[in-house]
Design an enzyme around this catalytic site. Structure first.
Site, PDB file in Angstrom:
ATOM      1  CG  HIS A 180      -9.018   6.872   2.428  1.00  0.00           C
ATOM      2  ND1 HIS A 180      -9.078   6.702   1.068  1.00  0.00           N
ATOM      3  CD2 HIS A 180      -8.484   5.729   2.925  1.00  0.00           C
ATOM      4  CE1 HIS A 180      -8.603   5.507   0.758  1.00  0.00           C
ATOM      5  NE2 HIS A 180      -8.239   4.894   1.869  1.00  0.00           N
TER       6      HIS A 180
ATOM      7  NE  ARG B  61      -4.385   5.673   3.704  1.00  0.00           N
ATOM      8  CZ  ARG B  61      -5.116   4.944   4.521  1.00  0.00           C
ATOM      9  NH1 ARG B  61      -5.581   5.470   5.634  1.00  0.00           N
ATOM     10  NH2 ARG B  61      -5.386   3.677   4.256  1.00  0.00           N
TER      11      ARG B  61
ATOM     12  NE  ARG C 128      -4.454   5.226   9.677  1.00  0.00           N
ATOM     13  CZ  ARG C 128      -4.829   4.354   8.741  1.00  0.00           C
ATOM     14  NH1 ARG C 128      -4.251   3.173   8.654  1.00  0.00           N
ATOM     15  NH2 ARG C 128      -5.791   4.664   7.892  1.00  0.00           N
TER      16      ARG C 128
ATOM     17  CD  GLU D 227      -2.959  -1.142   2.271  1.00  0.00           C
ATOM     18  OE1 GLU D 227      -2.839  -0.257   3.142  1.00  0.00           O
ATOM     19  OE2 GLU D 227      -3.864  -1.987   2.272  1.00  0.00           O
TER      20      GLU D 227
ATOM     21  CG  HIS E  24      -9.752   6.957   6.450  1.00  0.00           C
ATOM     22  ND1 HIS E  24     -10.832   6.092   6.363  1.00  0.00           N
ATOM     23  CD2 HIS E  24      -8.651   6.161   6.535  1.00  0.00           C
ATOM     24  CE1 HIS E  24     -10.405   4.845   6.385  1.00  0.00           C
ATOM     25  NE2 HIS E  24      -9.095   4.854   6.493  1.00  0.00           N
TER      26      HIS E  24
END
Length: 530
Positions: A240, A287, A383, A116, A348
């Site tokens: 997100h 992100r 994160r 990811e 998110h």
């Protein structure tokens, strides 16, 4: 149900709360309170996977480095090391209780590992594209089967019980449990224990557009703050990058793994793939970078959304890797094997929270905070993908171990005063709750969003201060309800987010302020003290 005394009271029934309960229950009687149903939280909705070093070509230092890179250097080194090093055993524990991780498709590979955004290696174990649901089911089944765990739904925690609530009122900061509203009978009950664990999740609903469940109203953060615990880094709210665009405001998350498996972000009008214009890592950038890029293109071109396109991959590959997403979008009239997905950023994840140590301890004796409610030092300013479920698992075990090892140092619950509602009445102005709820979330979206400025933050502070006075007056005059409890917590957390944002005189990670576009040479946490 009468007022109850347990050994440990856990507020929250997701991965963090249930993991802690399972590690405690062989020795202690544990109550797990859920605001709604036991499975209503964020865990069951997590599509991606869990990060852990499980491949011979990977190592702990790589995972640590990736976490620090995503967190813009604000991470606490000791915490990151602890979580990364305990990740493989956390995965093993889940496998033991029945989580059916996708098997490997290469020689010698036990589980399939995907990659990811922000990860330098493939290290994400998963169950198709519905890992959280599989984890929730397995943990919940194990907890339900344990004779010393009591799962109690429909209990909306109101406040932590401390010395000021005791019959012999004191200045003690010790926490002895919670007052909670029983939605079945409309009564407020006391749940008492030597130790109390907050596993209430984040504050996603503080924003108008969010992928978080409706119950993510920052309850644990607000309760801990009111009881006297410090909070930290609440300016870092992860948006997100890819939530399904819906003008009605209901946002379905499109997992990070879709970009990890080749999904491309494009301009709807001409099909231009724009992420290479912003970062060398393209769609696999962290992100915050991807979310700001999408926000920039939407505002620059006056768009409502951009496209996320994976239709260039084989149909069989898409159906195998993203069955849940494909089925959901087919119901919306979108076939991802042939069509792009309209997406927008949405709130998110709450990277800040109640300040804790490596054992999940807060400032208040007897009170622990684990998972998204906590600021453990793991995430820093942003994160890293798939570190969130991991945090729940590792700190659930850590808090349970610390409670067990220090049991004799935790005080027995004293006599506590019952909830007194003799001087309040039933409300005849429920519309006020709904109106204030929407006003808070809209103000936060407009002024404390992906890109901020001092002027916007001051506007938000002014509006929220006025709402806080109005909500406090309302709360003081009427019987509590789940909606009013959430509204009170929402306004408290919104105010804390703005205070943290105003305190940071730089741009770092998820916090981007037009008035302070540069990053300071030294990374320092924002800490607020009640």
């Amino acid at each position: 149900m009468s007022d109850k005394i347990f050994d440990v009271v856990i507020v929250g029934s997701g991965a963090a709360g249930l993991t802690a309960a399972l590690h405690l229950a062989d020795r202690f009687d544990v109550a797990v309170l859920a605001k709604g149903s036991i499975s209503d939280g964020s865990t069951a909705k997590a599509q991606g996977g869990i990060a852990a070093v499980l491949d011979a070509g990977d190592n702990f230092e790589n995972h640590i480095k990736d976490t620090f890179t995503a967190g813009a250097g604000l991470n606490r080194r000791s915490t990151v090391e602890y979580v990364v090093e305990h990740a493989p055993e956390a995965i093993e524990h889940l496998a033991e209780i029945g989580v059916p991780f996708n098997p490997g498709n290469q020689f010698g590979e036990r589980w399939h590992l995907t990659r990811e955004g922000g990860h330098s290696h493939r290290r994400i174990v998963h169950v198709d594209d519905a890992t959280g649901l599989a984890v929730q089911k397995a943990l919940q089944k194990a907890a339900h089967a344990h004779p010393r765990i009591r799962l109690i739904p429909d209990m909306a925690a109101i406040d932590l019980i401390s010395g000021r609530h005791c019959q012999d009122s004191s200045d003690s900061r010790d926490i002895h449990g919670v007052y909670a509203y029983n939605s079945w009978n409309g009564k407020v009950q006391r749940f008492l224990g030597r130790a109390t664990i907050l596993a209430t999740g984040g504050a996603g609903q503080v924003y108008q557009h969010s992928t978080a469940p409706k119950g993510a109203t920052g309850d644990g953060i607000a309760m801990a703050w009111r009881a006297g615990a410090r909070v930290s880094n609440l300016e870092f709210n992860q948006f997100h990058p890819t939530a399904l665009y819906n003008p009605e405001g209901t946002h379905f998350l499109i997992t990070e793994a879709m970009r990890g498996e080749g999904g491309q972000l494009k301009i709807p009008t001409d099909g231009h793939r724009f992420m290479p214009d912003f970062d060398d890592r393209n769609e696999l950038a962290p992100r915050d970078i991807v979310a700001r890029a999408i926000d920039h293109e939407i505002k620059r071109l006056g768009l409502n959304y951009v496209y996320l396109d994976i239709s260039h991959r084989p149909d069989e590959f898409i159906e195998q890797h993203f069955p849940t997403i494909r089925a959901h979008l087919l119901e919306q009239g979108i076939d991802i094997t042939t069509q792009p997905i309209p997406v927008v950023p949405a709130m998110h994840y709450t990277c800040g929270g109640v300040l804790t140590d490596i054992n999940g301890r807060t400032d208040l004796p007897g009170l622990y905070a684990i998972g998204e409610v906590a600021q453990s030092g793991l995430h820093g300013a942003n994160r890293l993908a798939s570190n969130s479920l991991l945090e729940c698992l590792v700190f659930g075990e850590a808090a349970a171990r610390h409670i067990t090892e220090n049991w004799d140092n935790l005080s027995e619950p004293p006599a506590v005063r019952p909830w007194d509602d003799s001087r309040v009445t039933n409300s005849d102005e429920e519309i006020v709750v709904q109106h204030n709820w929407h006003e808070i979330r809209r103000a936060m979206w407009d002024y404390v969003g992906i890109v901020r400025s001092n002027k916007r933050l001051m506007r938000a502070r002014h509006r929220l201060d006025n709402l806080a006075h109005e909500i406090a007056d309302y709360y003081g005059n009427f019987h509590v309800s789940p909606e009013l409890i959430e509204l009170r917590n929402l306004i408290d957390v919104a105010g804390l987010v703005v205070r943290c944002a105003l305190s940071r005189k730089e741009s770092r990670g998820l916090h981007f302020n037009l008035d302070y576009p540069d990053t300071l040479p030294v990374a320092v946490d924002t800490v607020l003290t009640p």
